[in-house]
Design an enzyme around this catalytic site. Structure first.
Site, short mmCIF file in Angstrom:
data_model
loop_
_atom_site.label_atom_id
_atom_site.label_comp_id
_atom_site.label_asym_id
_atom_site.label_seq_id
_atom_site.Cartn_x
_atom_site.Cartn_y
_atom_site.Cartn_z
N ASP A 1 0.83 -1.20 0.00
CA ASP A 1 0.00 0.00 0.00
C ASP A 1 0.87 1.26 0.00
O ASP A 1 1.69 1.46 0.89
CB ASP A 1 -0.90 -0.02 1.23
CG ASP A 1 -2.10 0.89 1.13
OD1 ASP A 1 -2.10 1.77 0.25
OD2 ASP A 1 -3.03 0.74 1.94
N ASP B 1 -10.30 3.93 -2.10
CA ASP B 1 -11.03 2.96 -1.29
C ASP B 1 -12.52 3.00 -1.60
O ASP B 1 -13.16 4.05 -1.46
CB ASP B 1 -10.81 3.23 0.20
CG ASP B 1 -9.42 2.85 0.67
OD1 ASP B 1 -8.63 2.36 -0.15
OD2 ASP B 1 -9.13 3.06 1.86
N GLY C 1 -4.83 3.65 -8.34
CA GLY C 1 -4.96 3.99 -9.74
C GLY C 1 -4.02 5.08 -10.23
O GLY C 1 -4.12 5.50 -11.39
#
Length: 512
Positions: free
Chosen positions: A255, A318, A297
């Site tokens: 992440d 999210d 993205g």
């Protein structure tokens, strides 16, 4: 015949539904038939593994227990446990191996082919499993993860192909925290990351998961800290991957989070850099670890995610970042983004577009409560149907220990899952749009076509899927996937009456 098909679908679509023109309520109607007592083998038909890596595959099968399992033509190095259906071992020789899975009980025997591809490609079909974030967020513990693995078995989800049990953020030490369950030394003397006291023995945890034939996933960030300010992998990438291998993890969600402090700018090169680094480290390991790129993205990641070693990549922010706006995000980041960016051009075996998790059942509302998803029943059917048409990972992130019959019906429809797991691996796309009415389709390996008719507007609407838009000719057999019923034969077009924010999900085959 076309009129007959429309009438059948109309009558089925309206069962238990309330007109939402006034934004009222609707009944949660269970459409998926319950599995029968006889064995049925489900899930993927294609499995990828690297030479020499530990092999773990649980044959997913529904039917009465006790059940016994067998596999014909297993490649050298693999064995199957006849009581559990768990295949283990290692394959040393590269190649494609066709094996026949068998499951038997007192009601009969089911057989199904599985193709094992031993090479460099993992995630040859989209991942299926569960992730802790949207229900447990920063409260996740060892006990919660063990209970999730237990529930994946007891609920029957594993019998439909769900495999991964994934920890999200908040398992490492949190520097500066005053909470004793989050404190400790972030790393050992060799520089490898430590877990916080909520996770006293990561190897024992993954052993618990693996004993079921399931796989274990973990999370970190390329930045100094994770999104919840726990220890990240910055400048310790190789050491942390070695730790994940020692612990026995099979999946890594990577992440972006605080890496924004490290990146020089927002160029594509800088977006790619941390993922190139981590994927190269993963390639050198003696264990297969599927890599999920989570960076929302940025830099049109779908164009290069697979190139940098990603097995899936998040295509937007999210989905549940705002609990109240999950429905809005579903249409914006699912339907609109995928159609406008033509994302079907980029997903496929080994690398999949990831629009985020399945937000069904009980979720965190980010206010300290666990409550039912804000999505209406129709929106939930649309959510799952679209994800399967997109060939998206099916990662459920609600409370897996608190599954009601309606949520299980959404998660365990094998004919719907077959669309997601189709071995051809071609994602679907939008083929027609008229106002709020949309037709999406996905080509299947057997030559059939999965088709979703979606109503994004208000009230009940008739939607037409025209043969000229779908690229098919002649009479087509139509099967309703949610109800697992043949509808009839249609010519020229298929019509259905679809409720507000709902879907009719069918599969077409030439009838002659």
């Amino acid at each position: 015949m076309k009129k007959k098909v429309l009438l059948i679908v109309l009558s089925l679509s309206m069962i238990g539904m309330i007109d939402h023109a006034a934004m009222s309520w609707e009944t949660a109607v269970i459409l998926t038939p319950a599995p029968g007592p006889a064995p049925r083998i489900n899930g993927t038909r294609l499995f990828g593994v690297r030479p020499g890596s530990p092999f773990l595959f649980r044959i997913p099968a529904t039917g009465e227990r006790p059940m016994s399992f067998a596999v014909e033509n297993l490649p050298a190095g693999l064995t199957v446990d006849p009581l559990t259906g768990i295949i283990t071992g290692a394959i040393l020789e590269r190649g494609s191996y066709s094996v026949m899975l068998r499951a038997s009980n007192s009601k009969g025997t089911a057989a199904r082919e599985l193709r094992i591809v031993c090479g460099d490609t993992l995630a040859v079909t989209p991942h299926m499993g569960w992730n802790s974030w949207y229900v447990w967020e920063n409260h996740v513990t060892d006990e919660i993860m063990r209970a999730a693995a237990d529930a994946m078995i007891s609920s029957g989800m594993a019998d439909h192909g769900y495999t991964y049990v994934n920890i999200d953020d908040c398992w490492p030490v949190k520097p500066g925290s005053t909470d004793p369950t989050l404190r400790g030394e972030p790393r050992d003397k060799s520089g490898k990351v430590n877990s916080n006291p909520r996770f006293p023995d990561m190897k024992a945890l993954t052993d618990h998961i693996h004993a079921y034939g399931l796989k274990a996933g973990i999370y970190t960030s390329p930045g100094p800290t994770t999104c919840a300010d726990h220890t990240g992998a910055w400048k310790h990438e190789a050491a942390d991957v070695e730790r994940f291998v020692e612990w026995g993890f099979d999946f890594l969600k990577y992440d972006w989070c605080s890496y924004s402090q490290i990146a020089k700018d927002k160029s594509r090169e800088e977006c790619q850099k941390p993922y190139r680094v981590i994927s190269e480290i993963l390639r050198r390991q003696p264990r297969d670890i599927v890599l999920n790129l989570c960076q929302y993205g940025m830099g049109d990641v779908w164009e290069w995610g697979k190139e940098v070693g990603g097995n899936s990549w998040r295509t937007a922010g999210d989905l549940g970042g705002s609990f109240e706006k999950i429905g809005l995000a579903l249409f914006r980041d699912g339907f609109d983004l995928y159609a406008e960016k033509e994302l079907h051009r980029f997903g496929g075996p080994g690398g999949w577009n990831d629009p985020d998790y399945l937000l069904l059942g009980y979720l965190s509302n980010w206010k300290g409560q666990t409550v039912p998803t804000p999505l209406t029943p129709n929106e939930q059917y649309s959510h799952v149907s679209l994800w399967c048409l997109l060939a998206a990972p099916l990662i459920f992130s609600g409370d897996i220990t608190r599954l009601d019959d309606f949520t299980l019906n959404l998660l365990t429809n094998d004919e719907v899952i077959e669309v997601d797991q189709d071995p051809l691996g071609l994602p679907g796309r939008r083929l027609a749009k008229e106002g709020d009415l949309e037709v999406w389709a996905r080509p299947m390996e057997d030559g059939s076509l999965a088709v979703g008719l979606f109503n994004r507007g208000e009230g009940l609407k008739v939607i037409e899927a025209k043969w000229e838009d779908l690229g098919v000719r002649g009479p087509q057999k139509v099967r309703d996937l949610w109800r697992q019923r043949d509808v009839g034969v249609a010519e020229g077009k298929f019509e259905a009456c679809v409720a507000r924010h709902g879907v009719v999900f069918v599969r077409l085959w030439p009838s002659d």
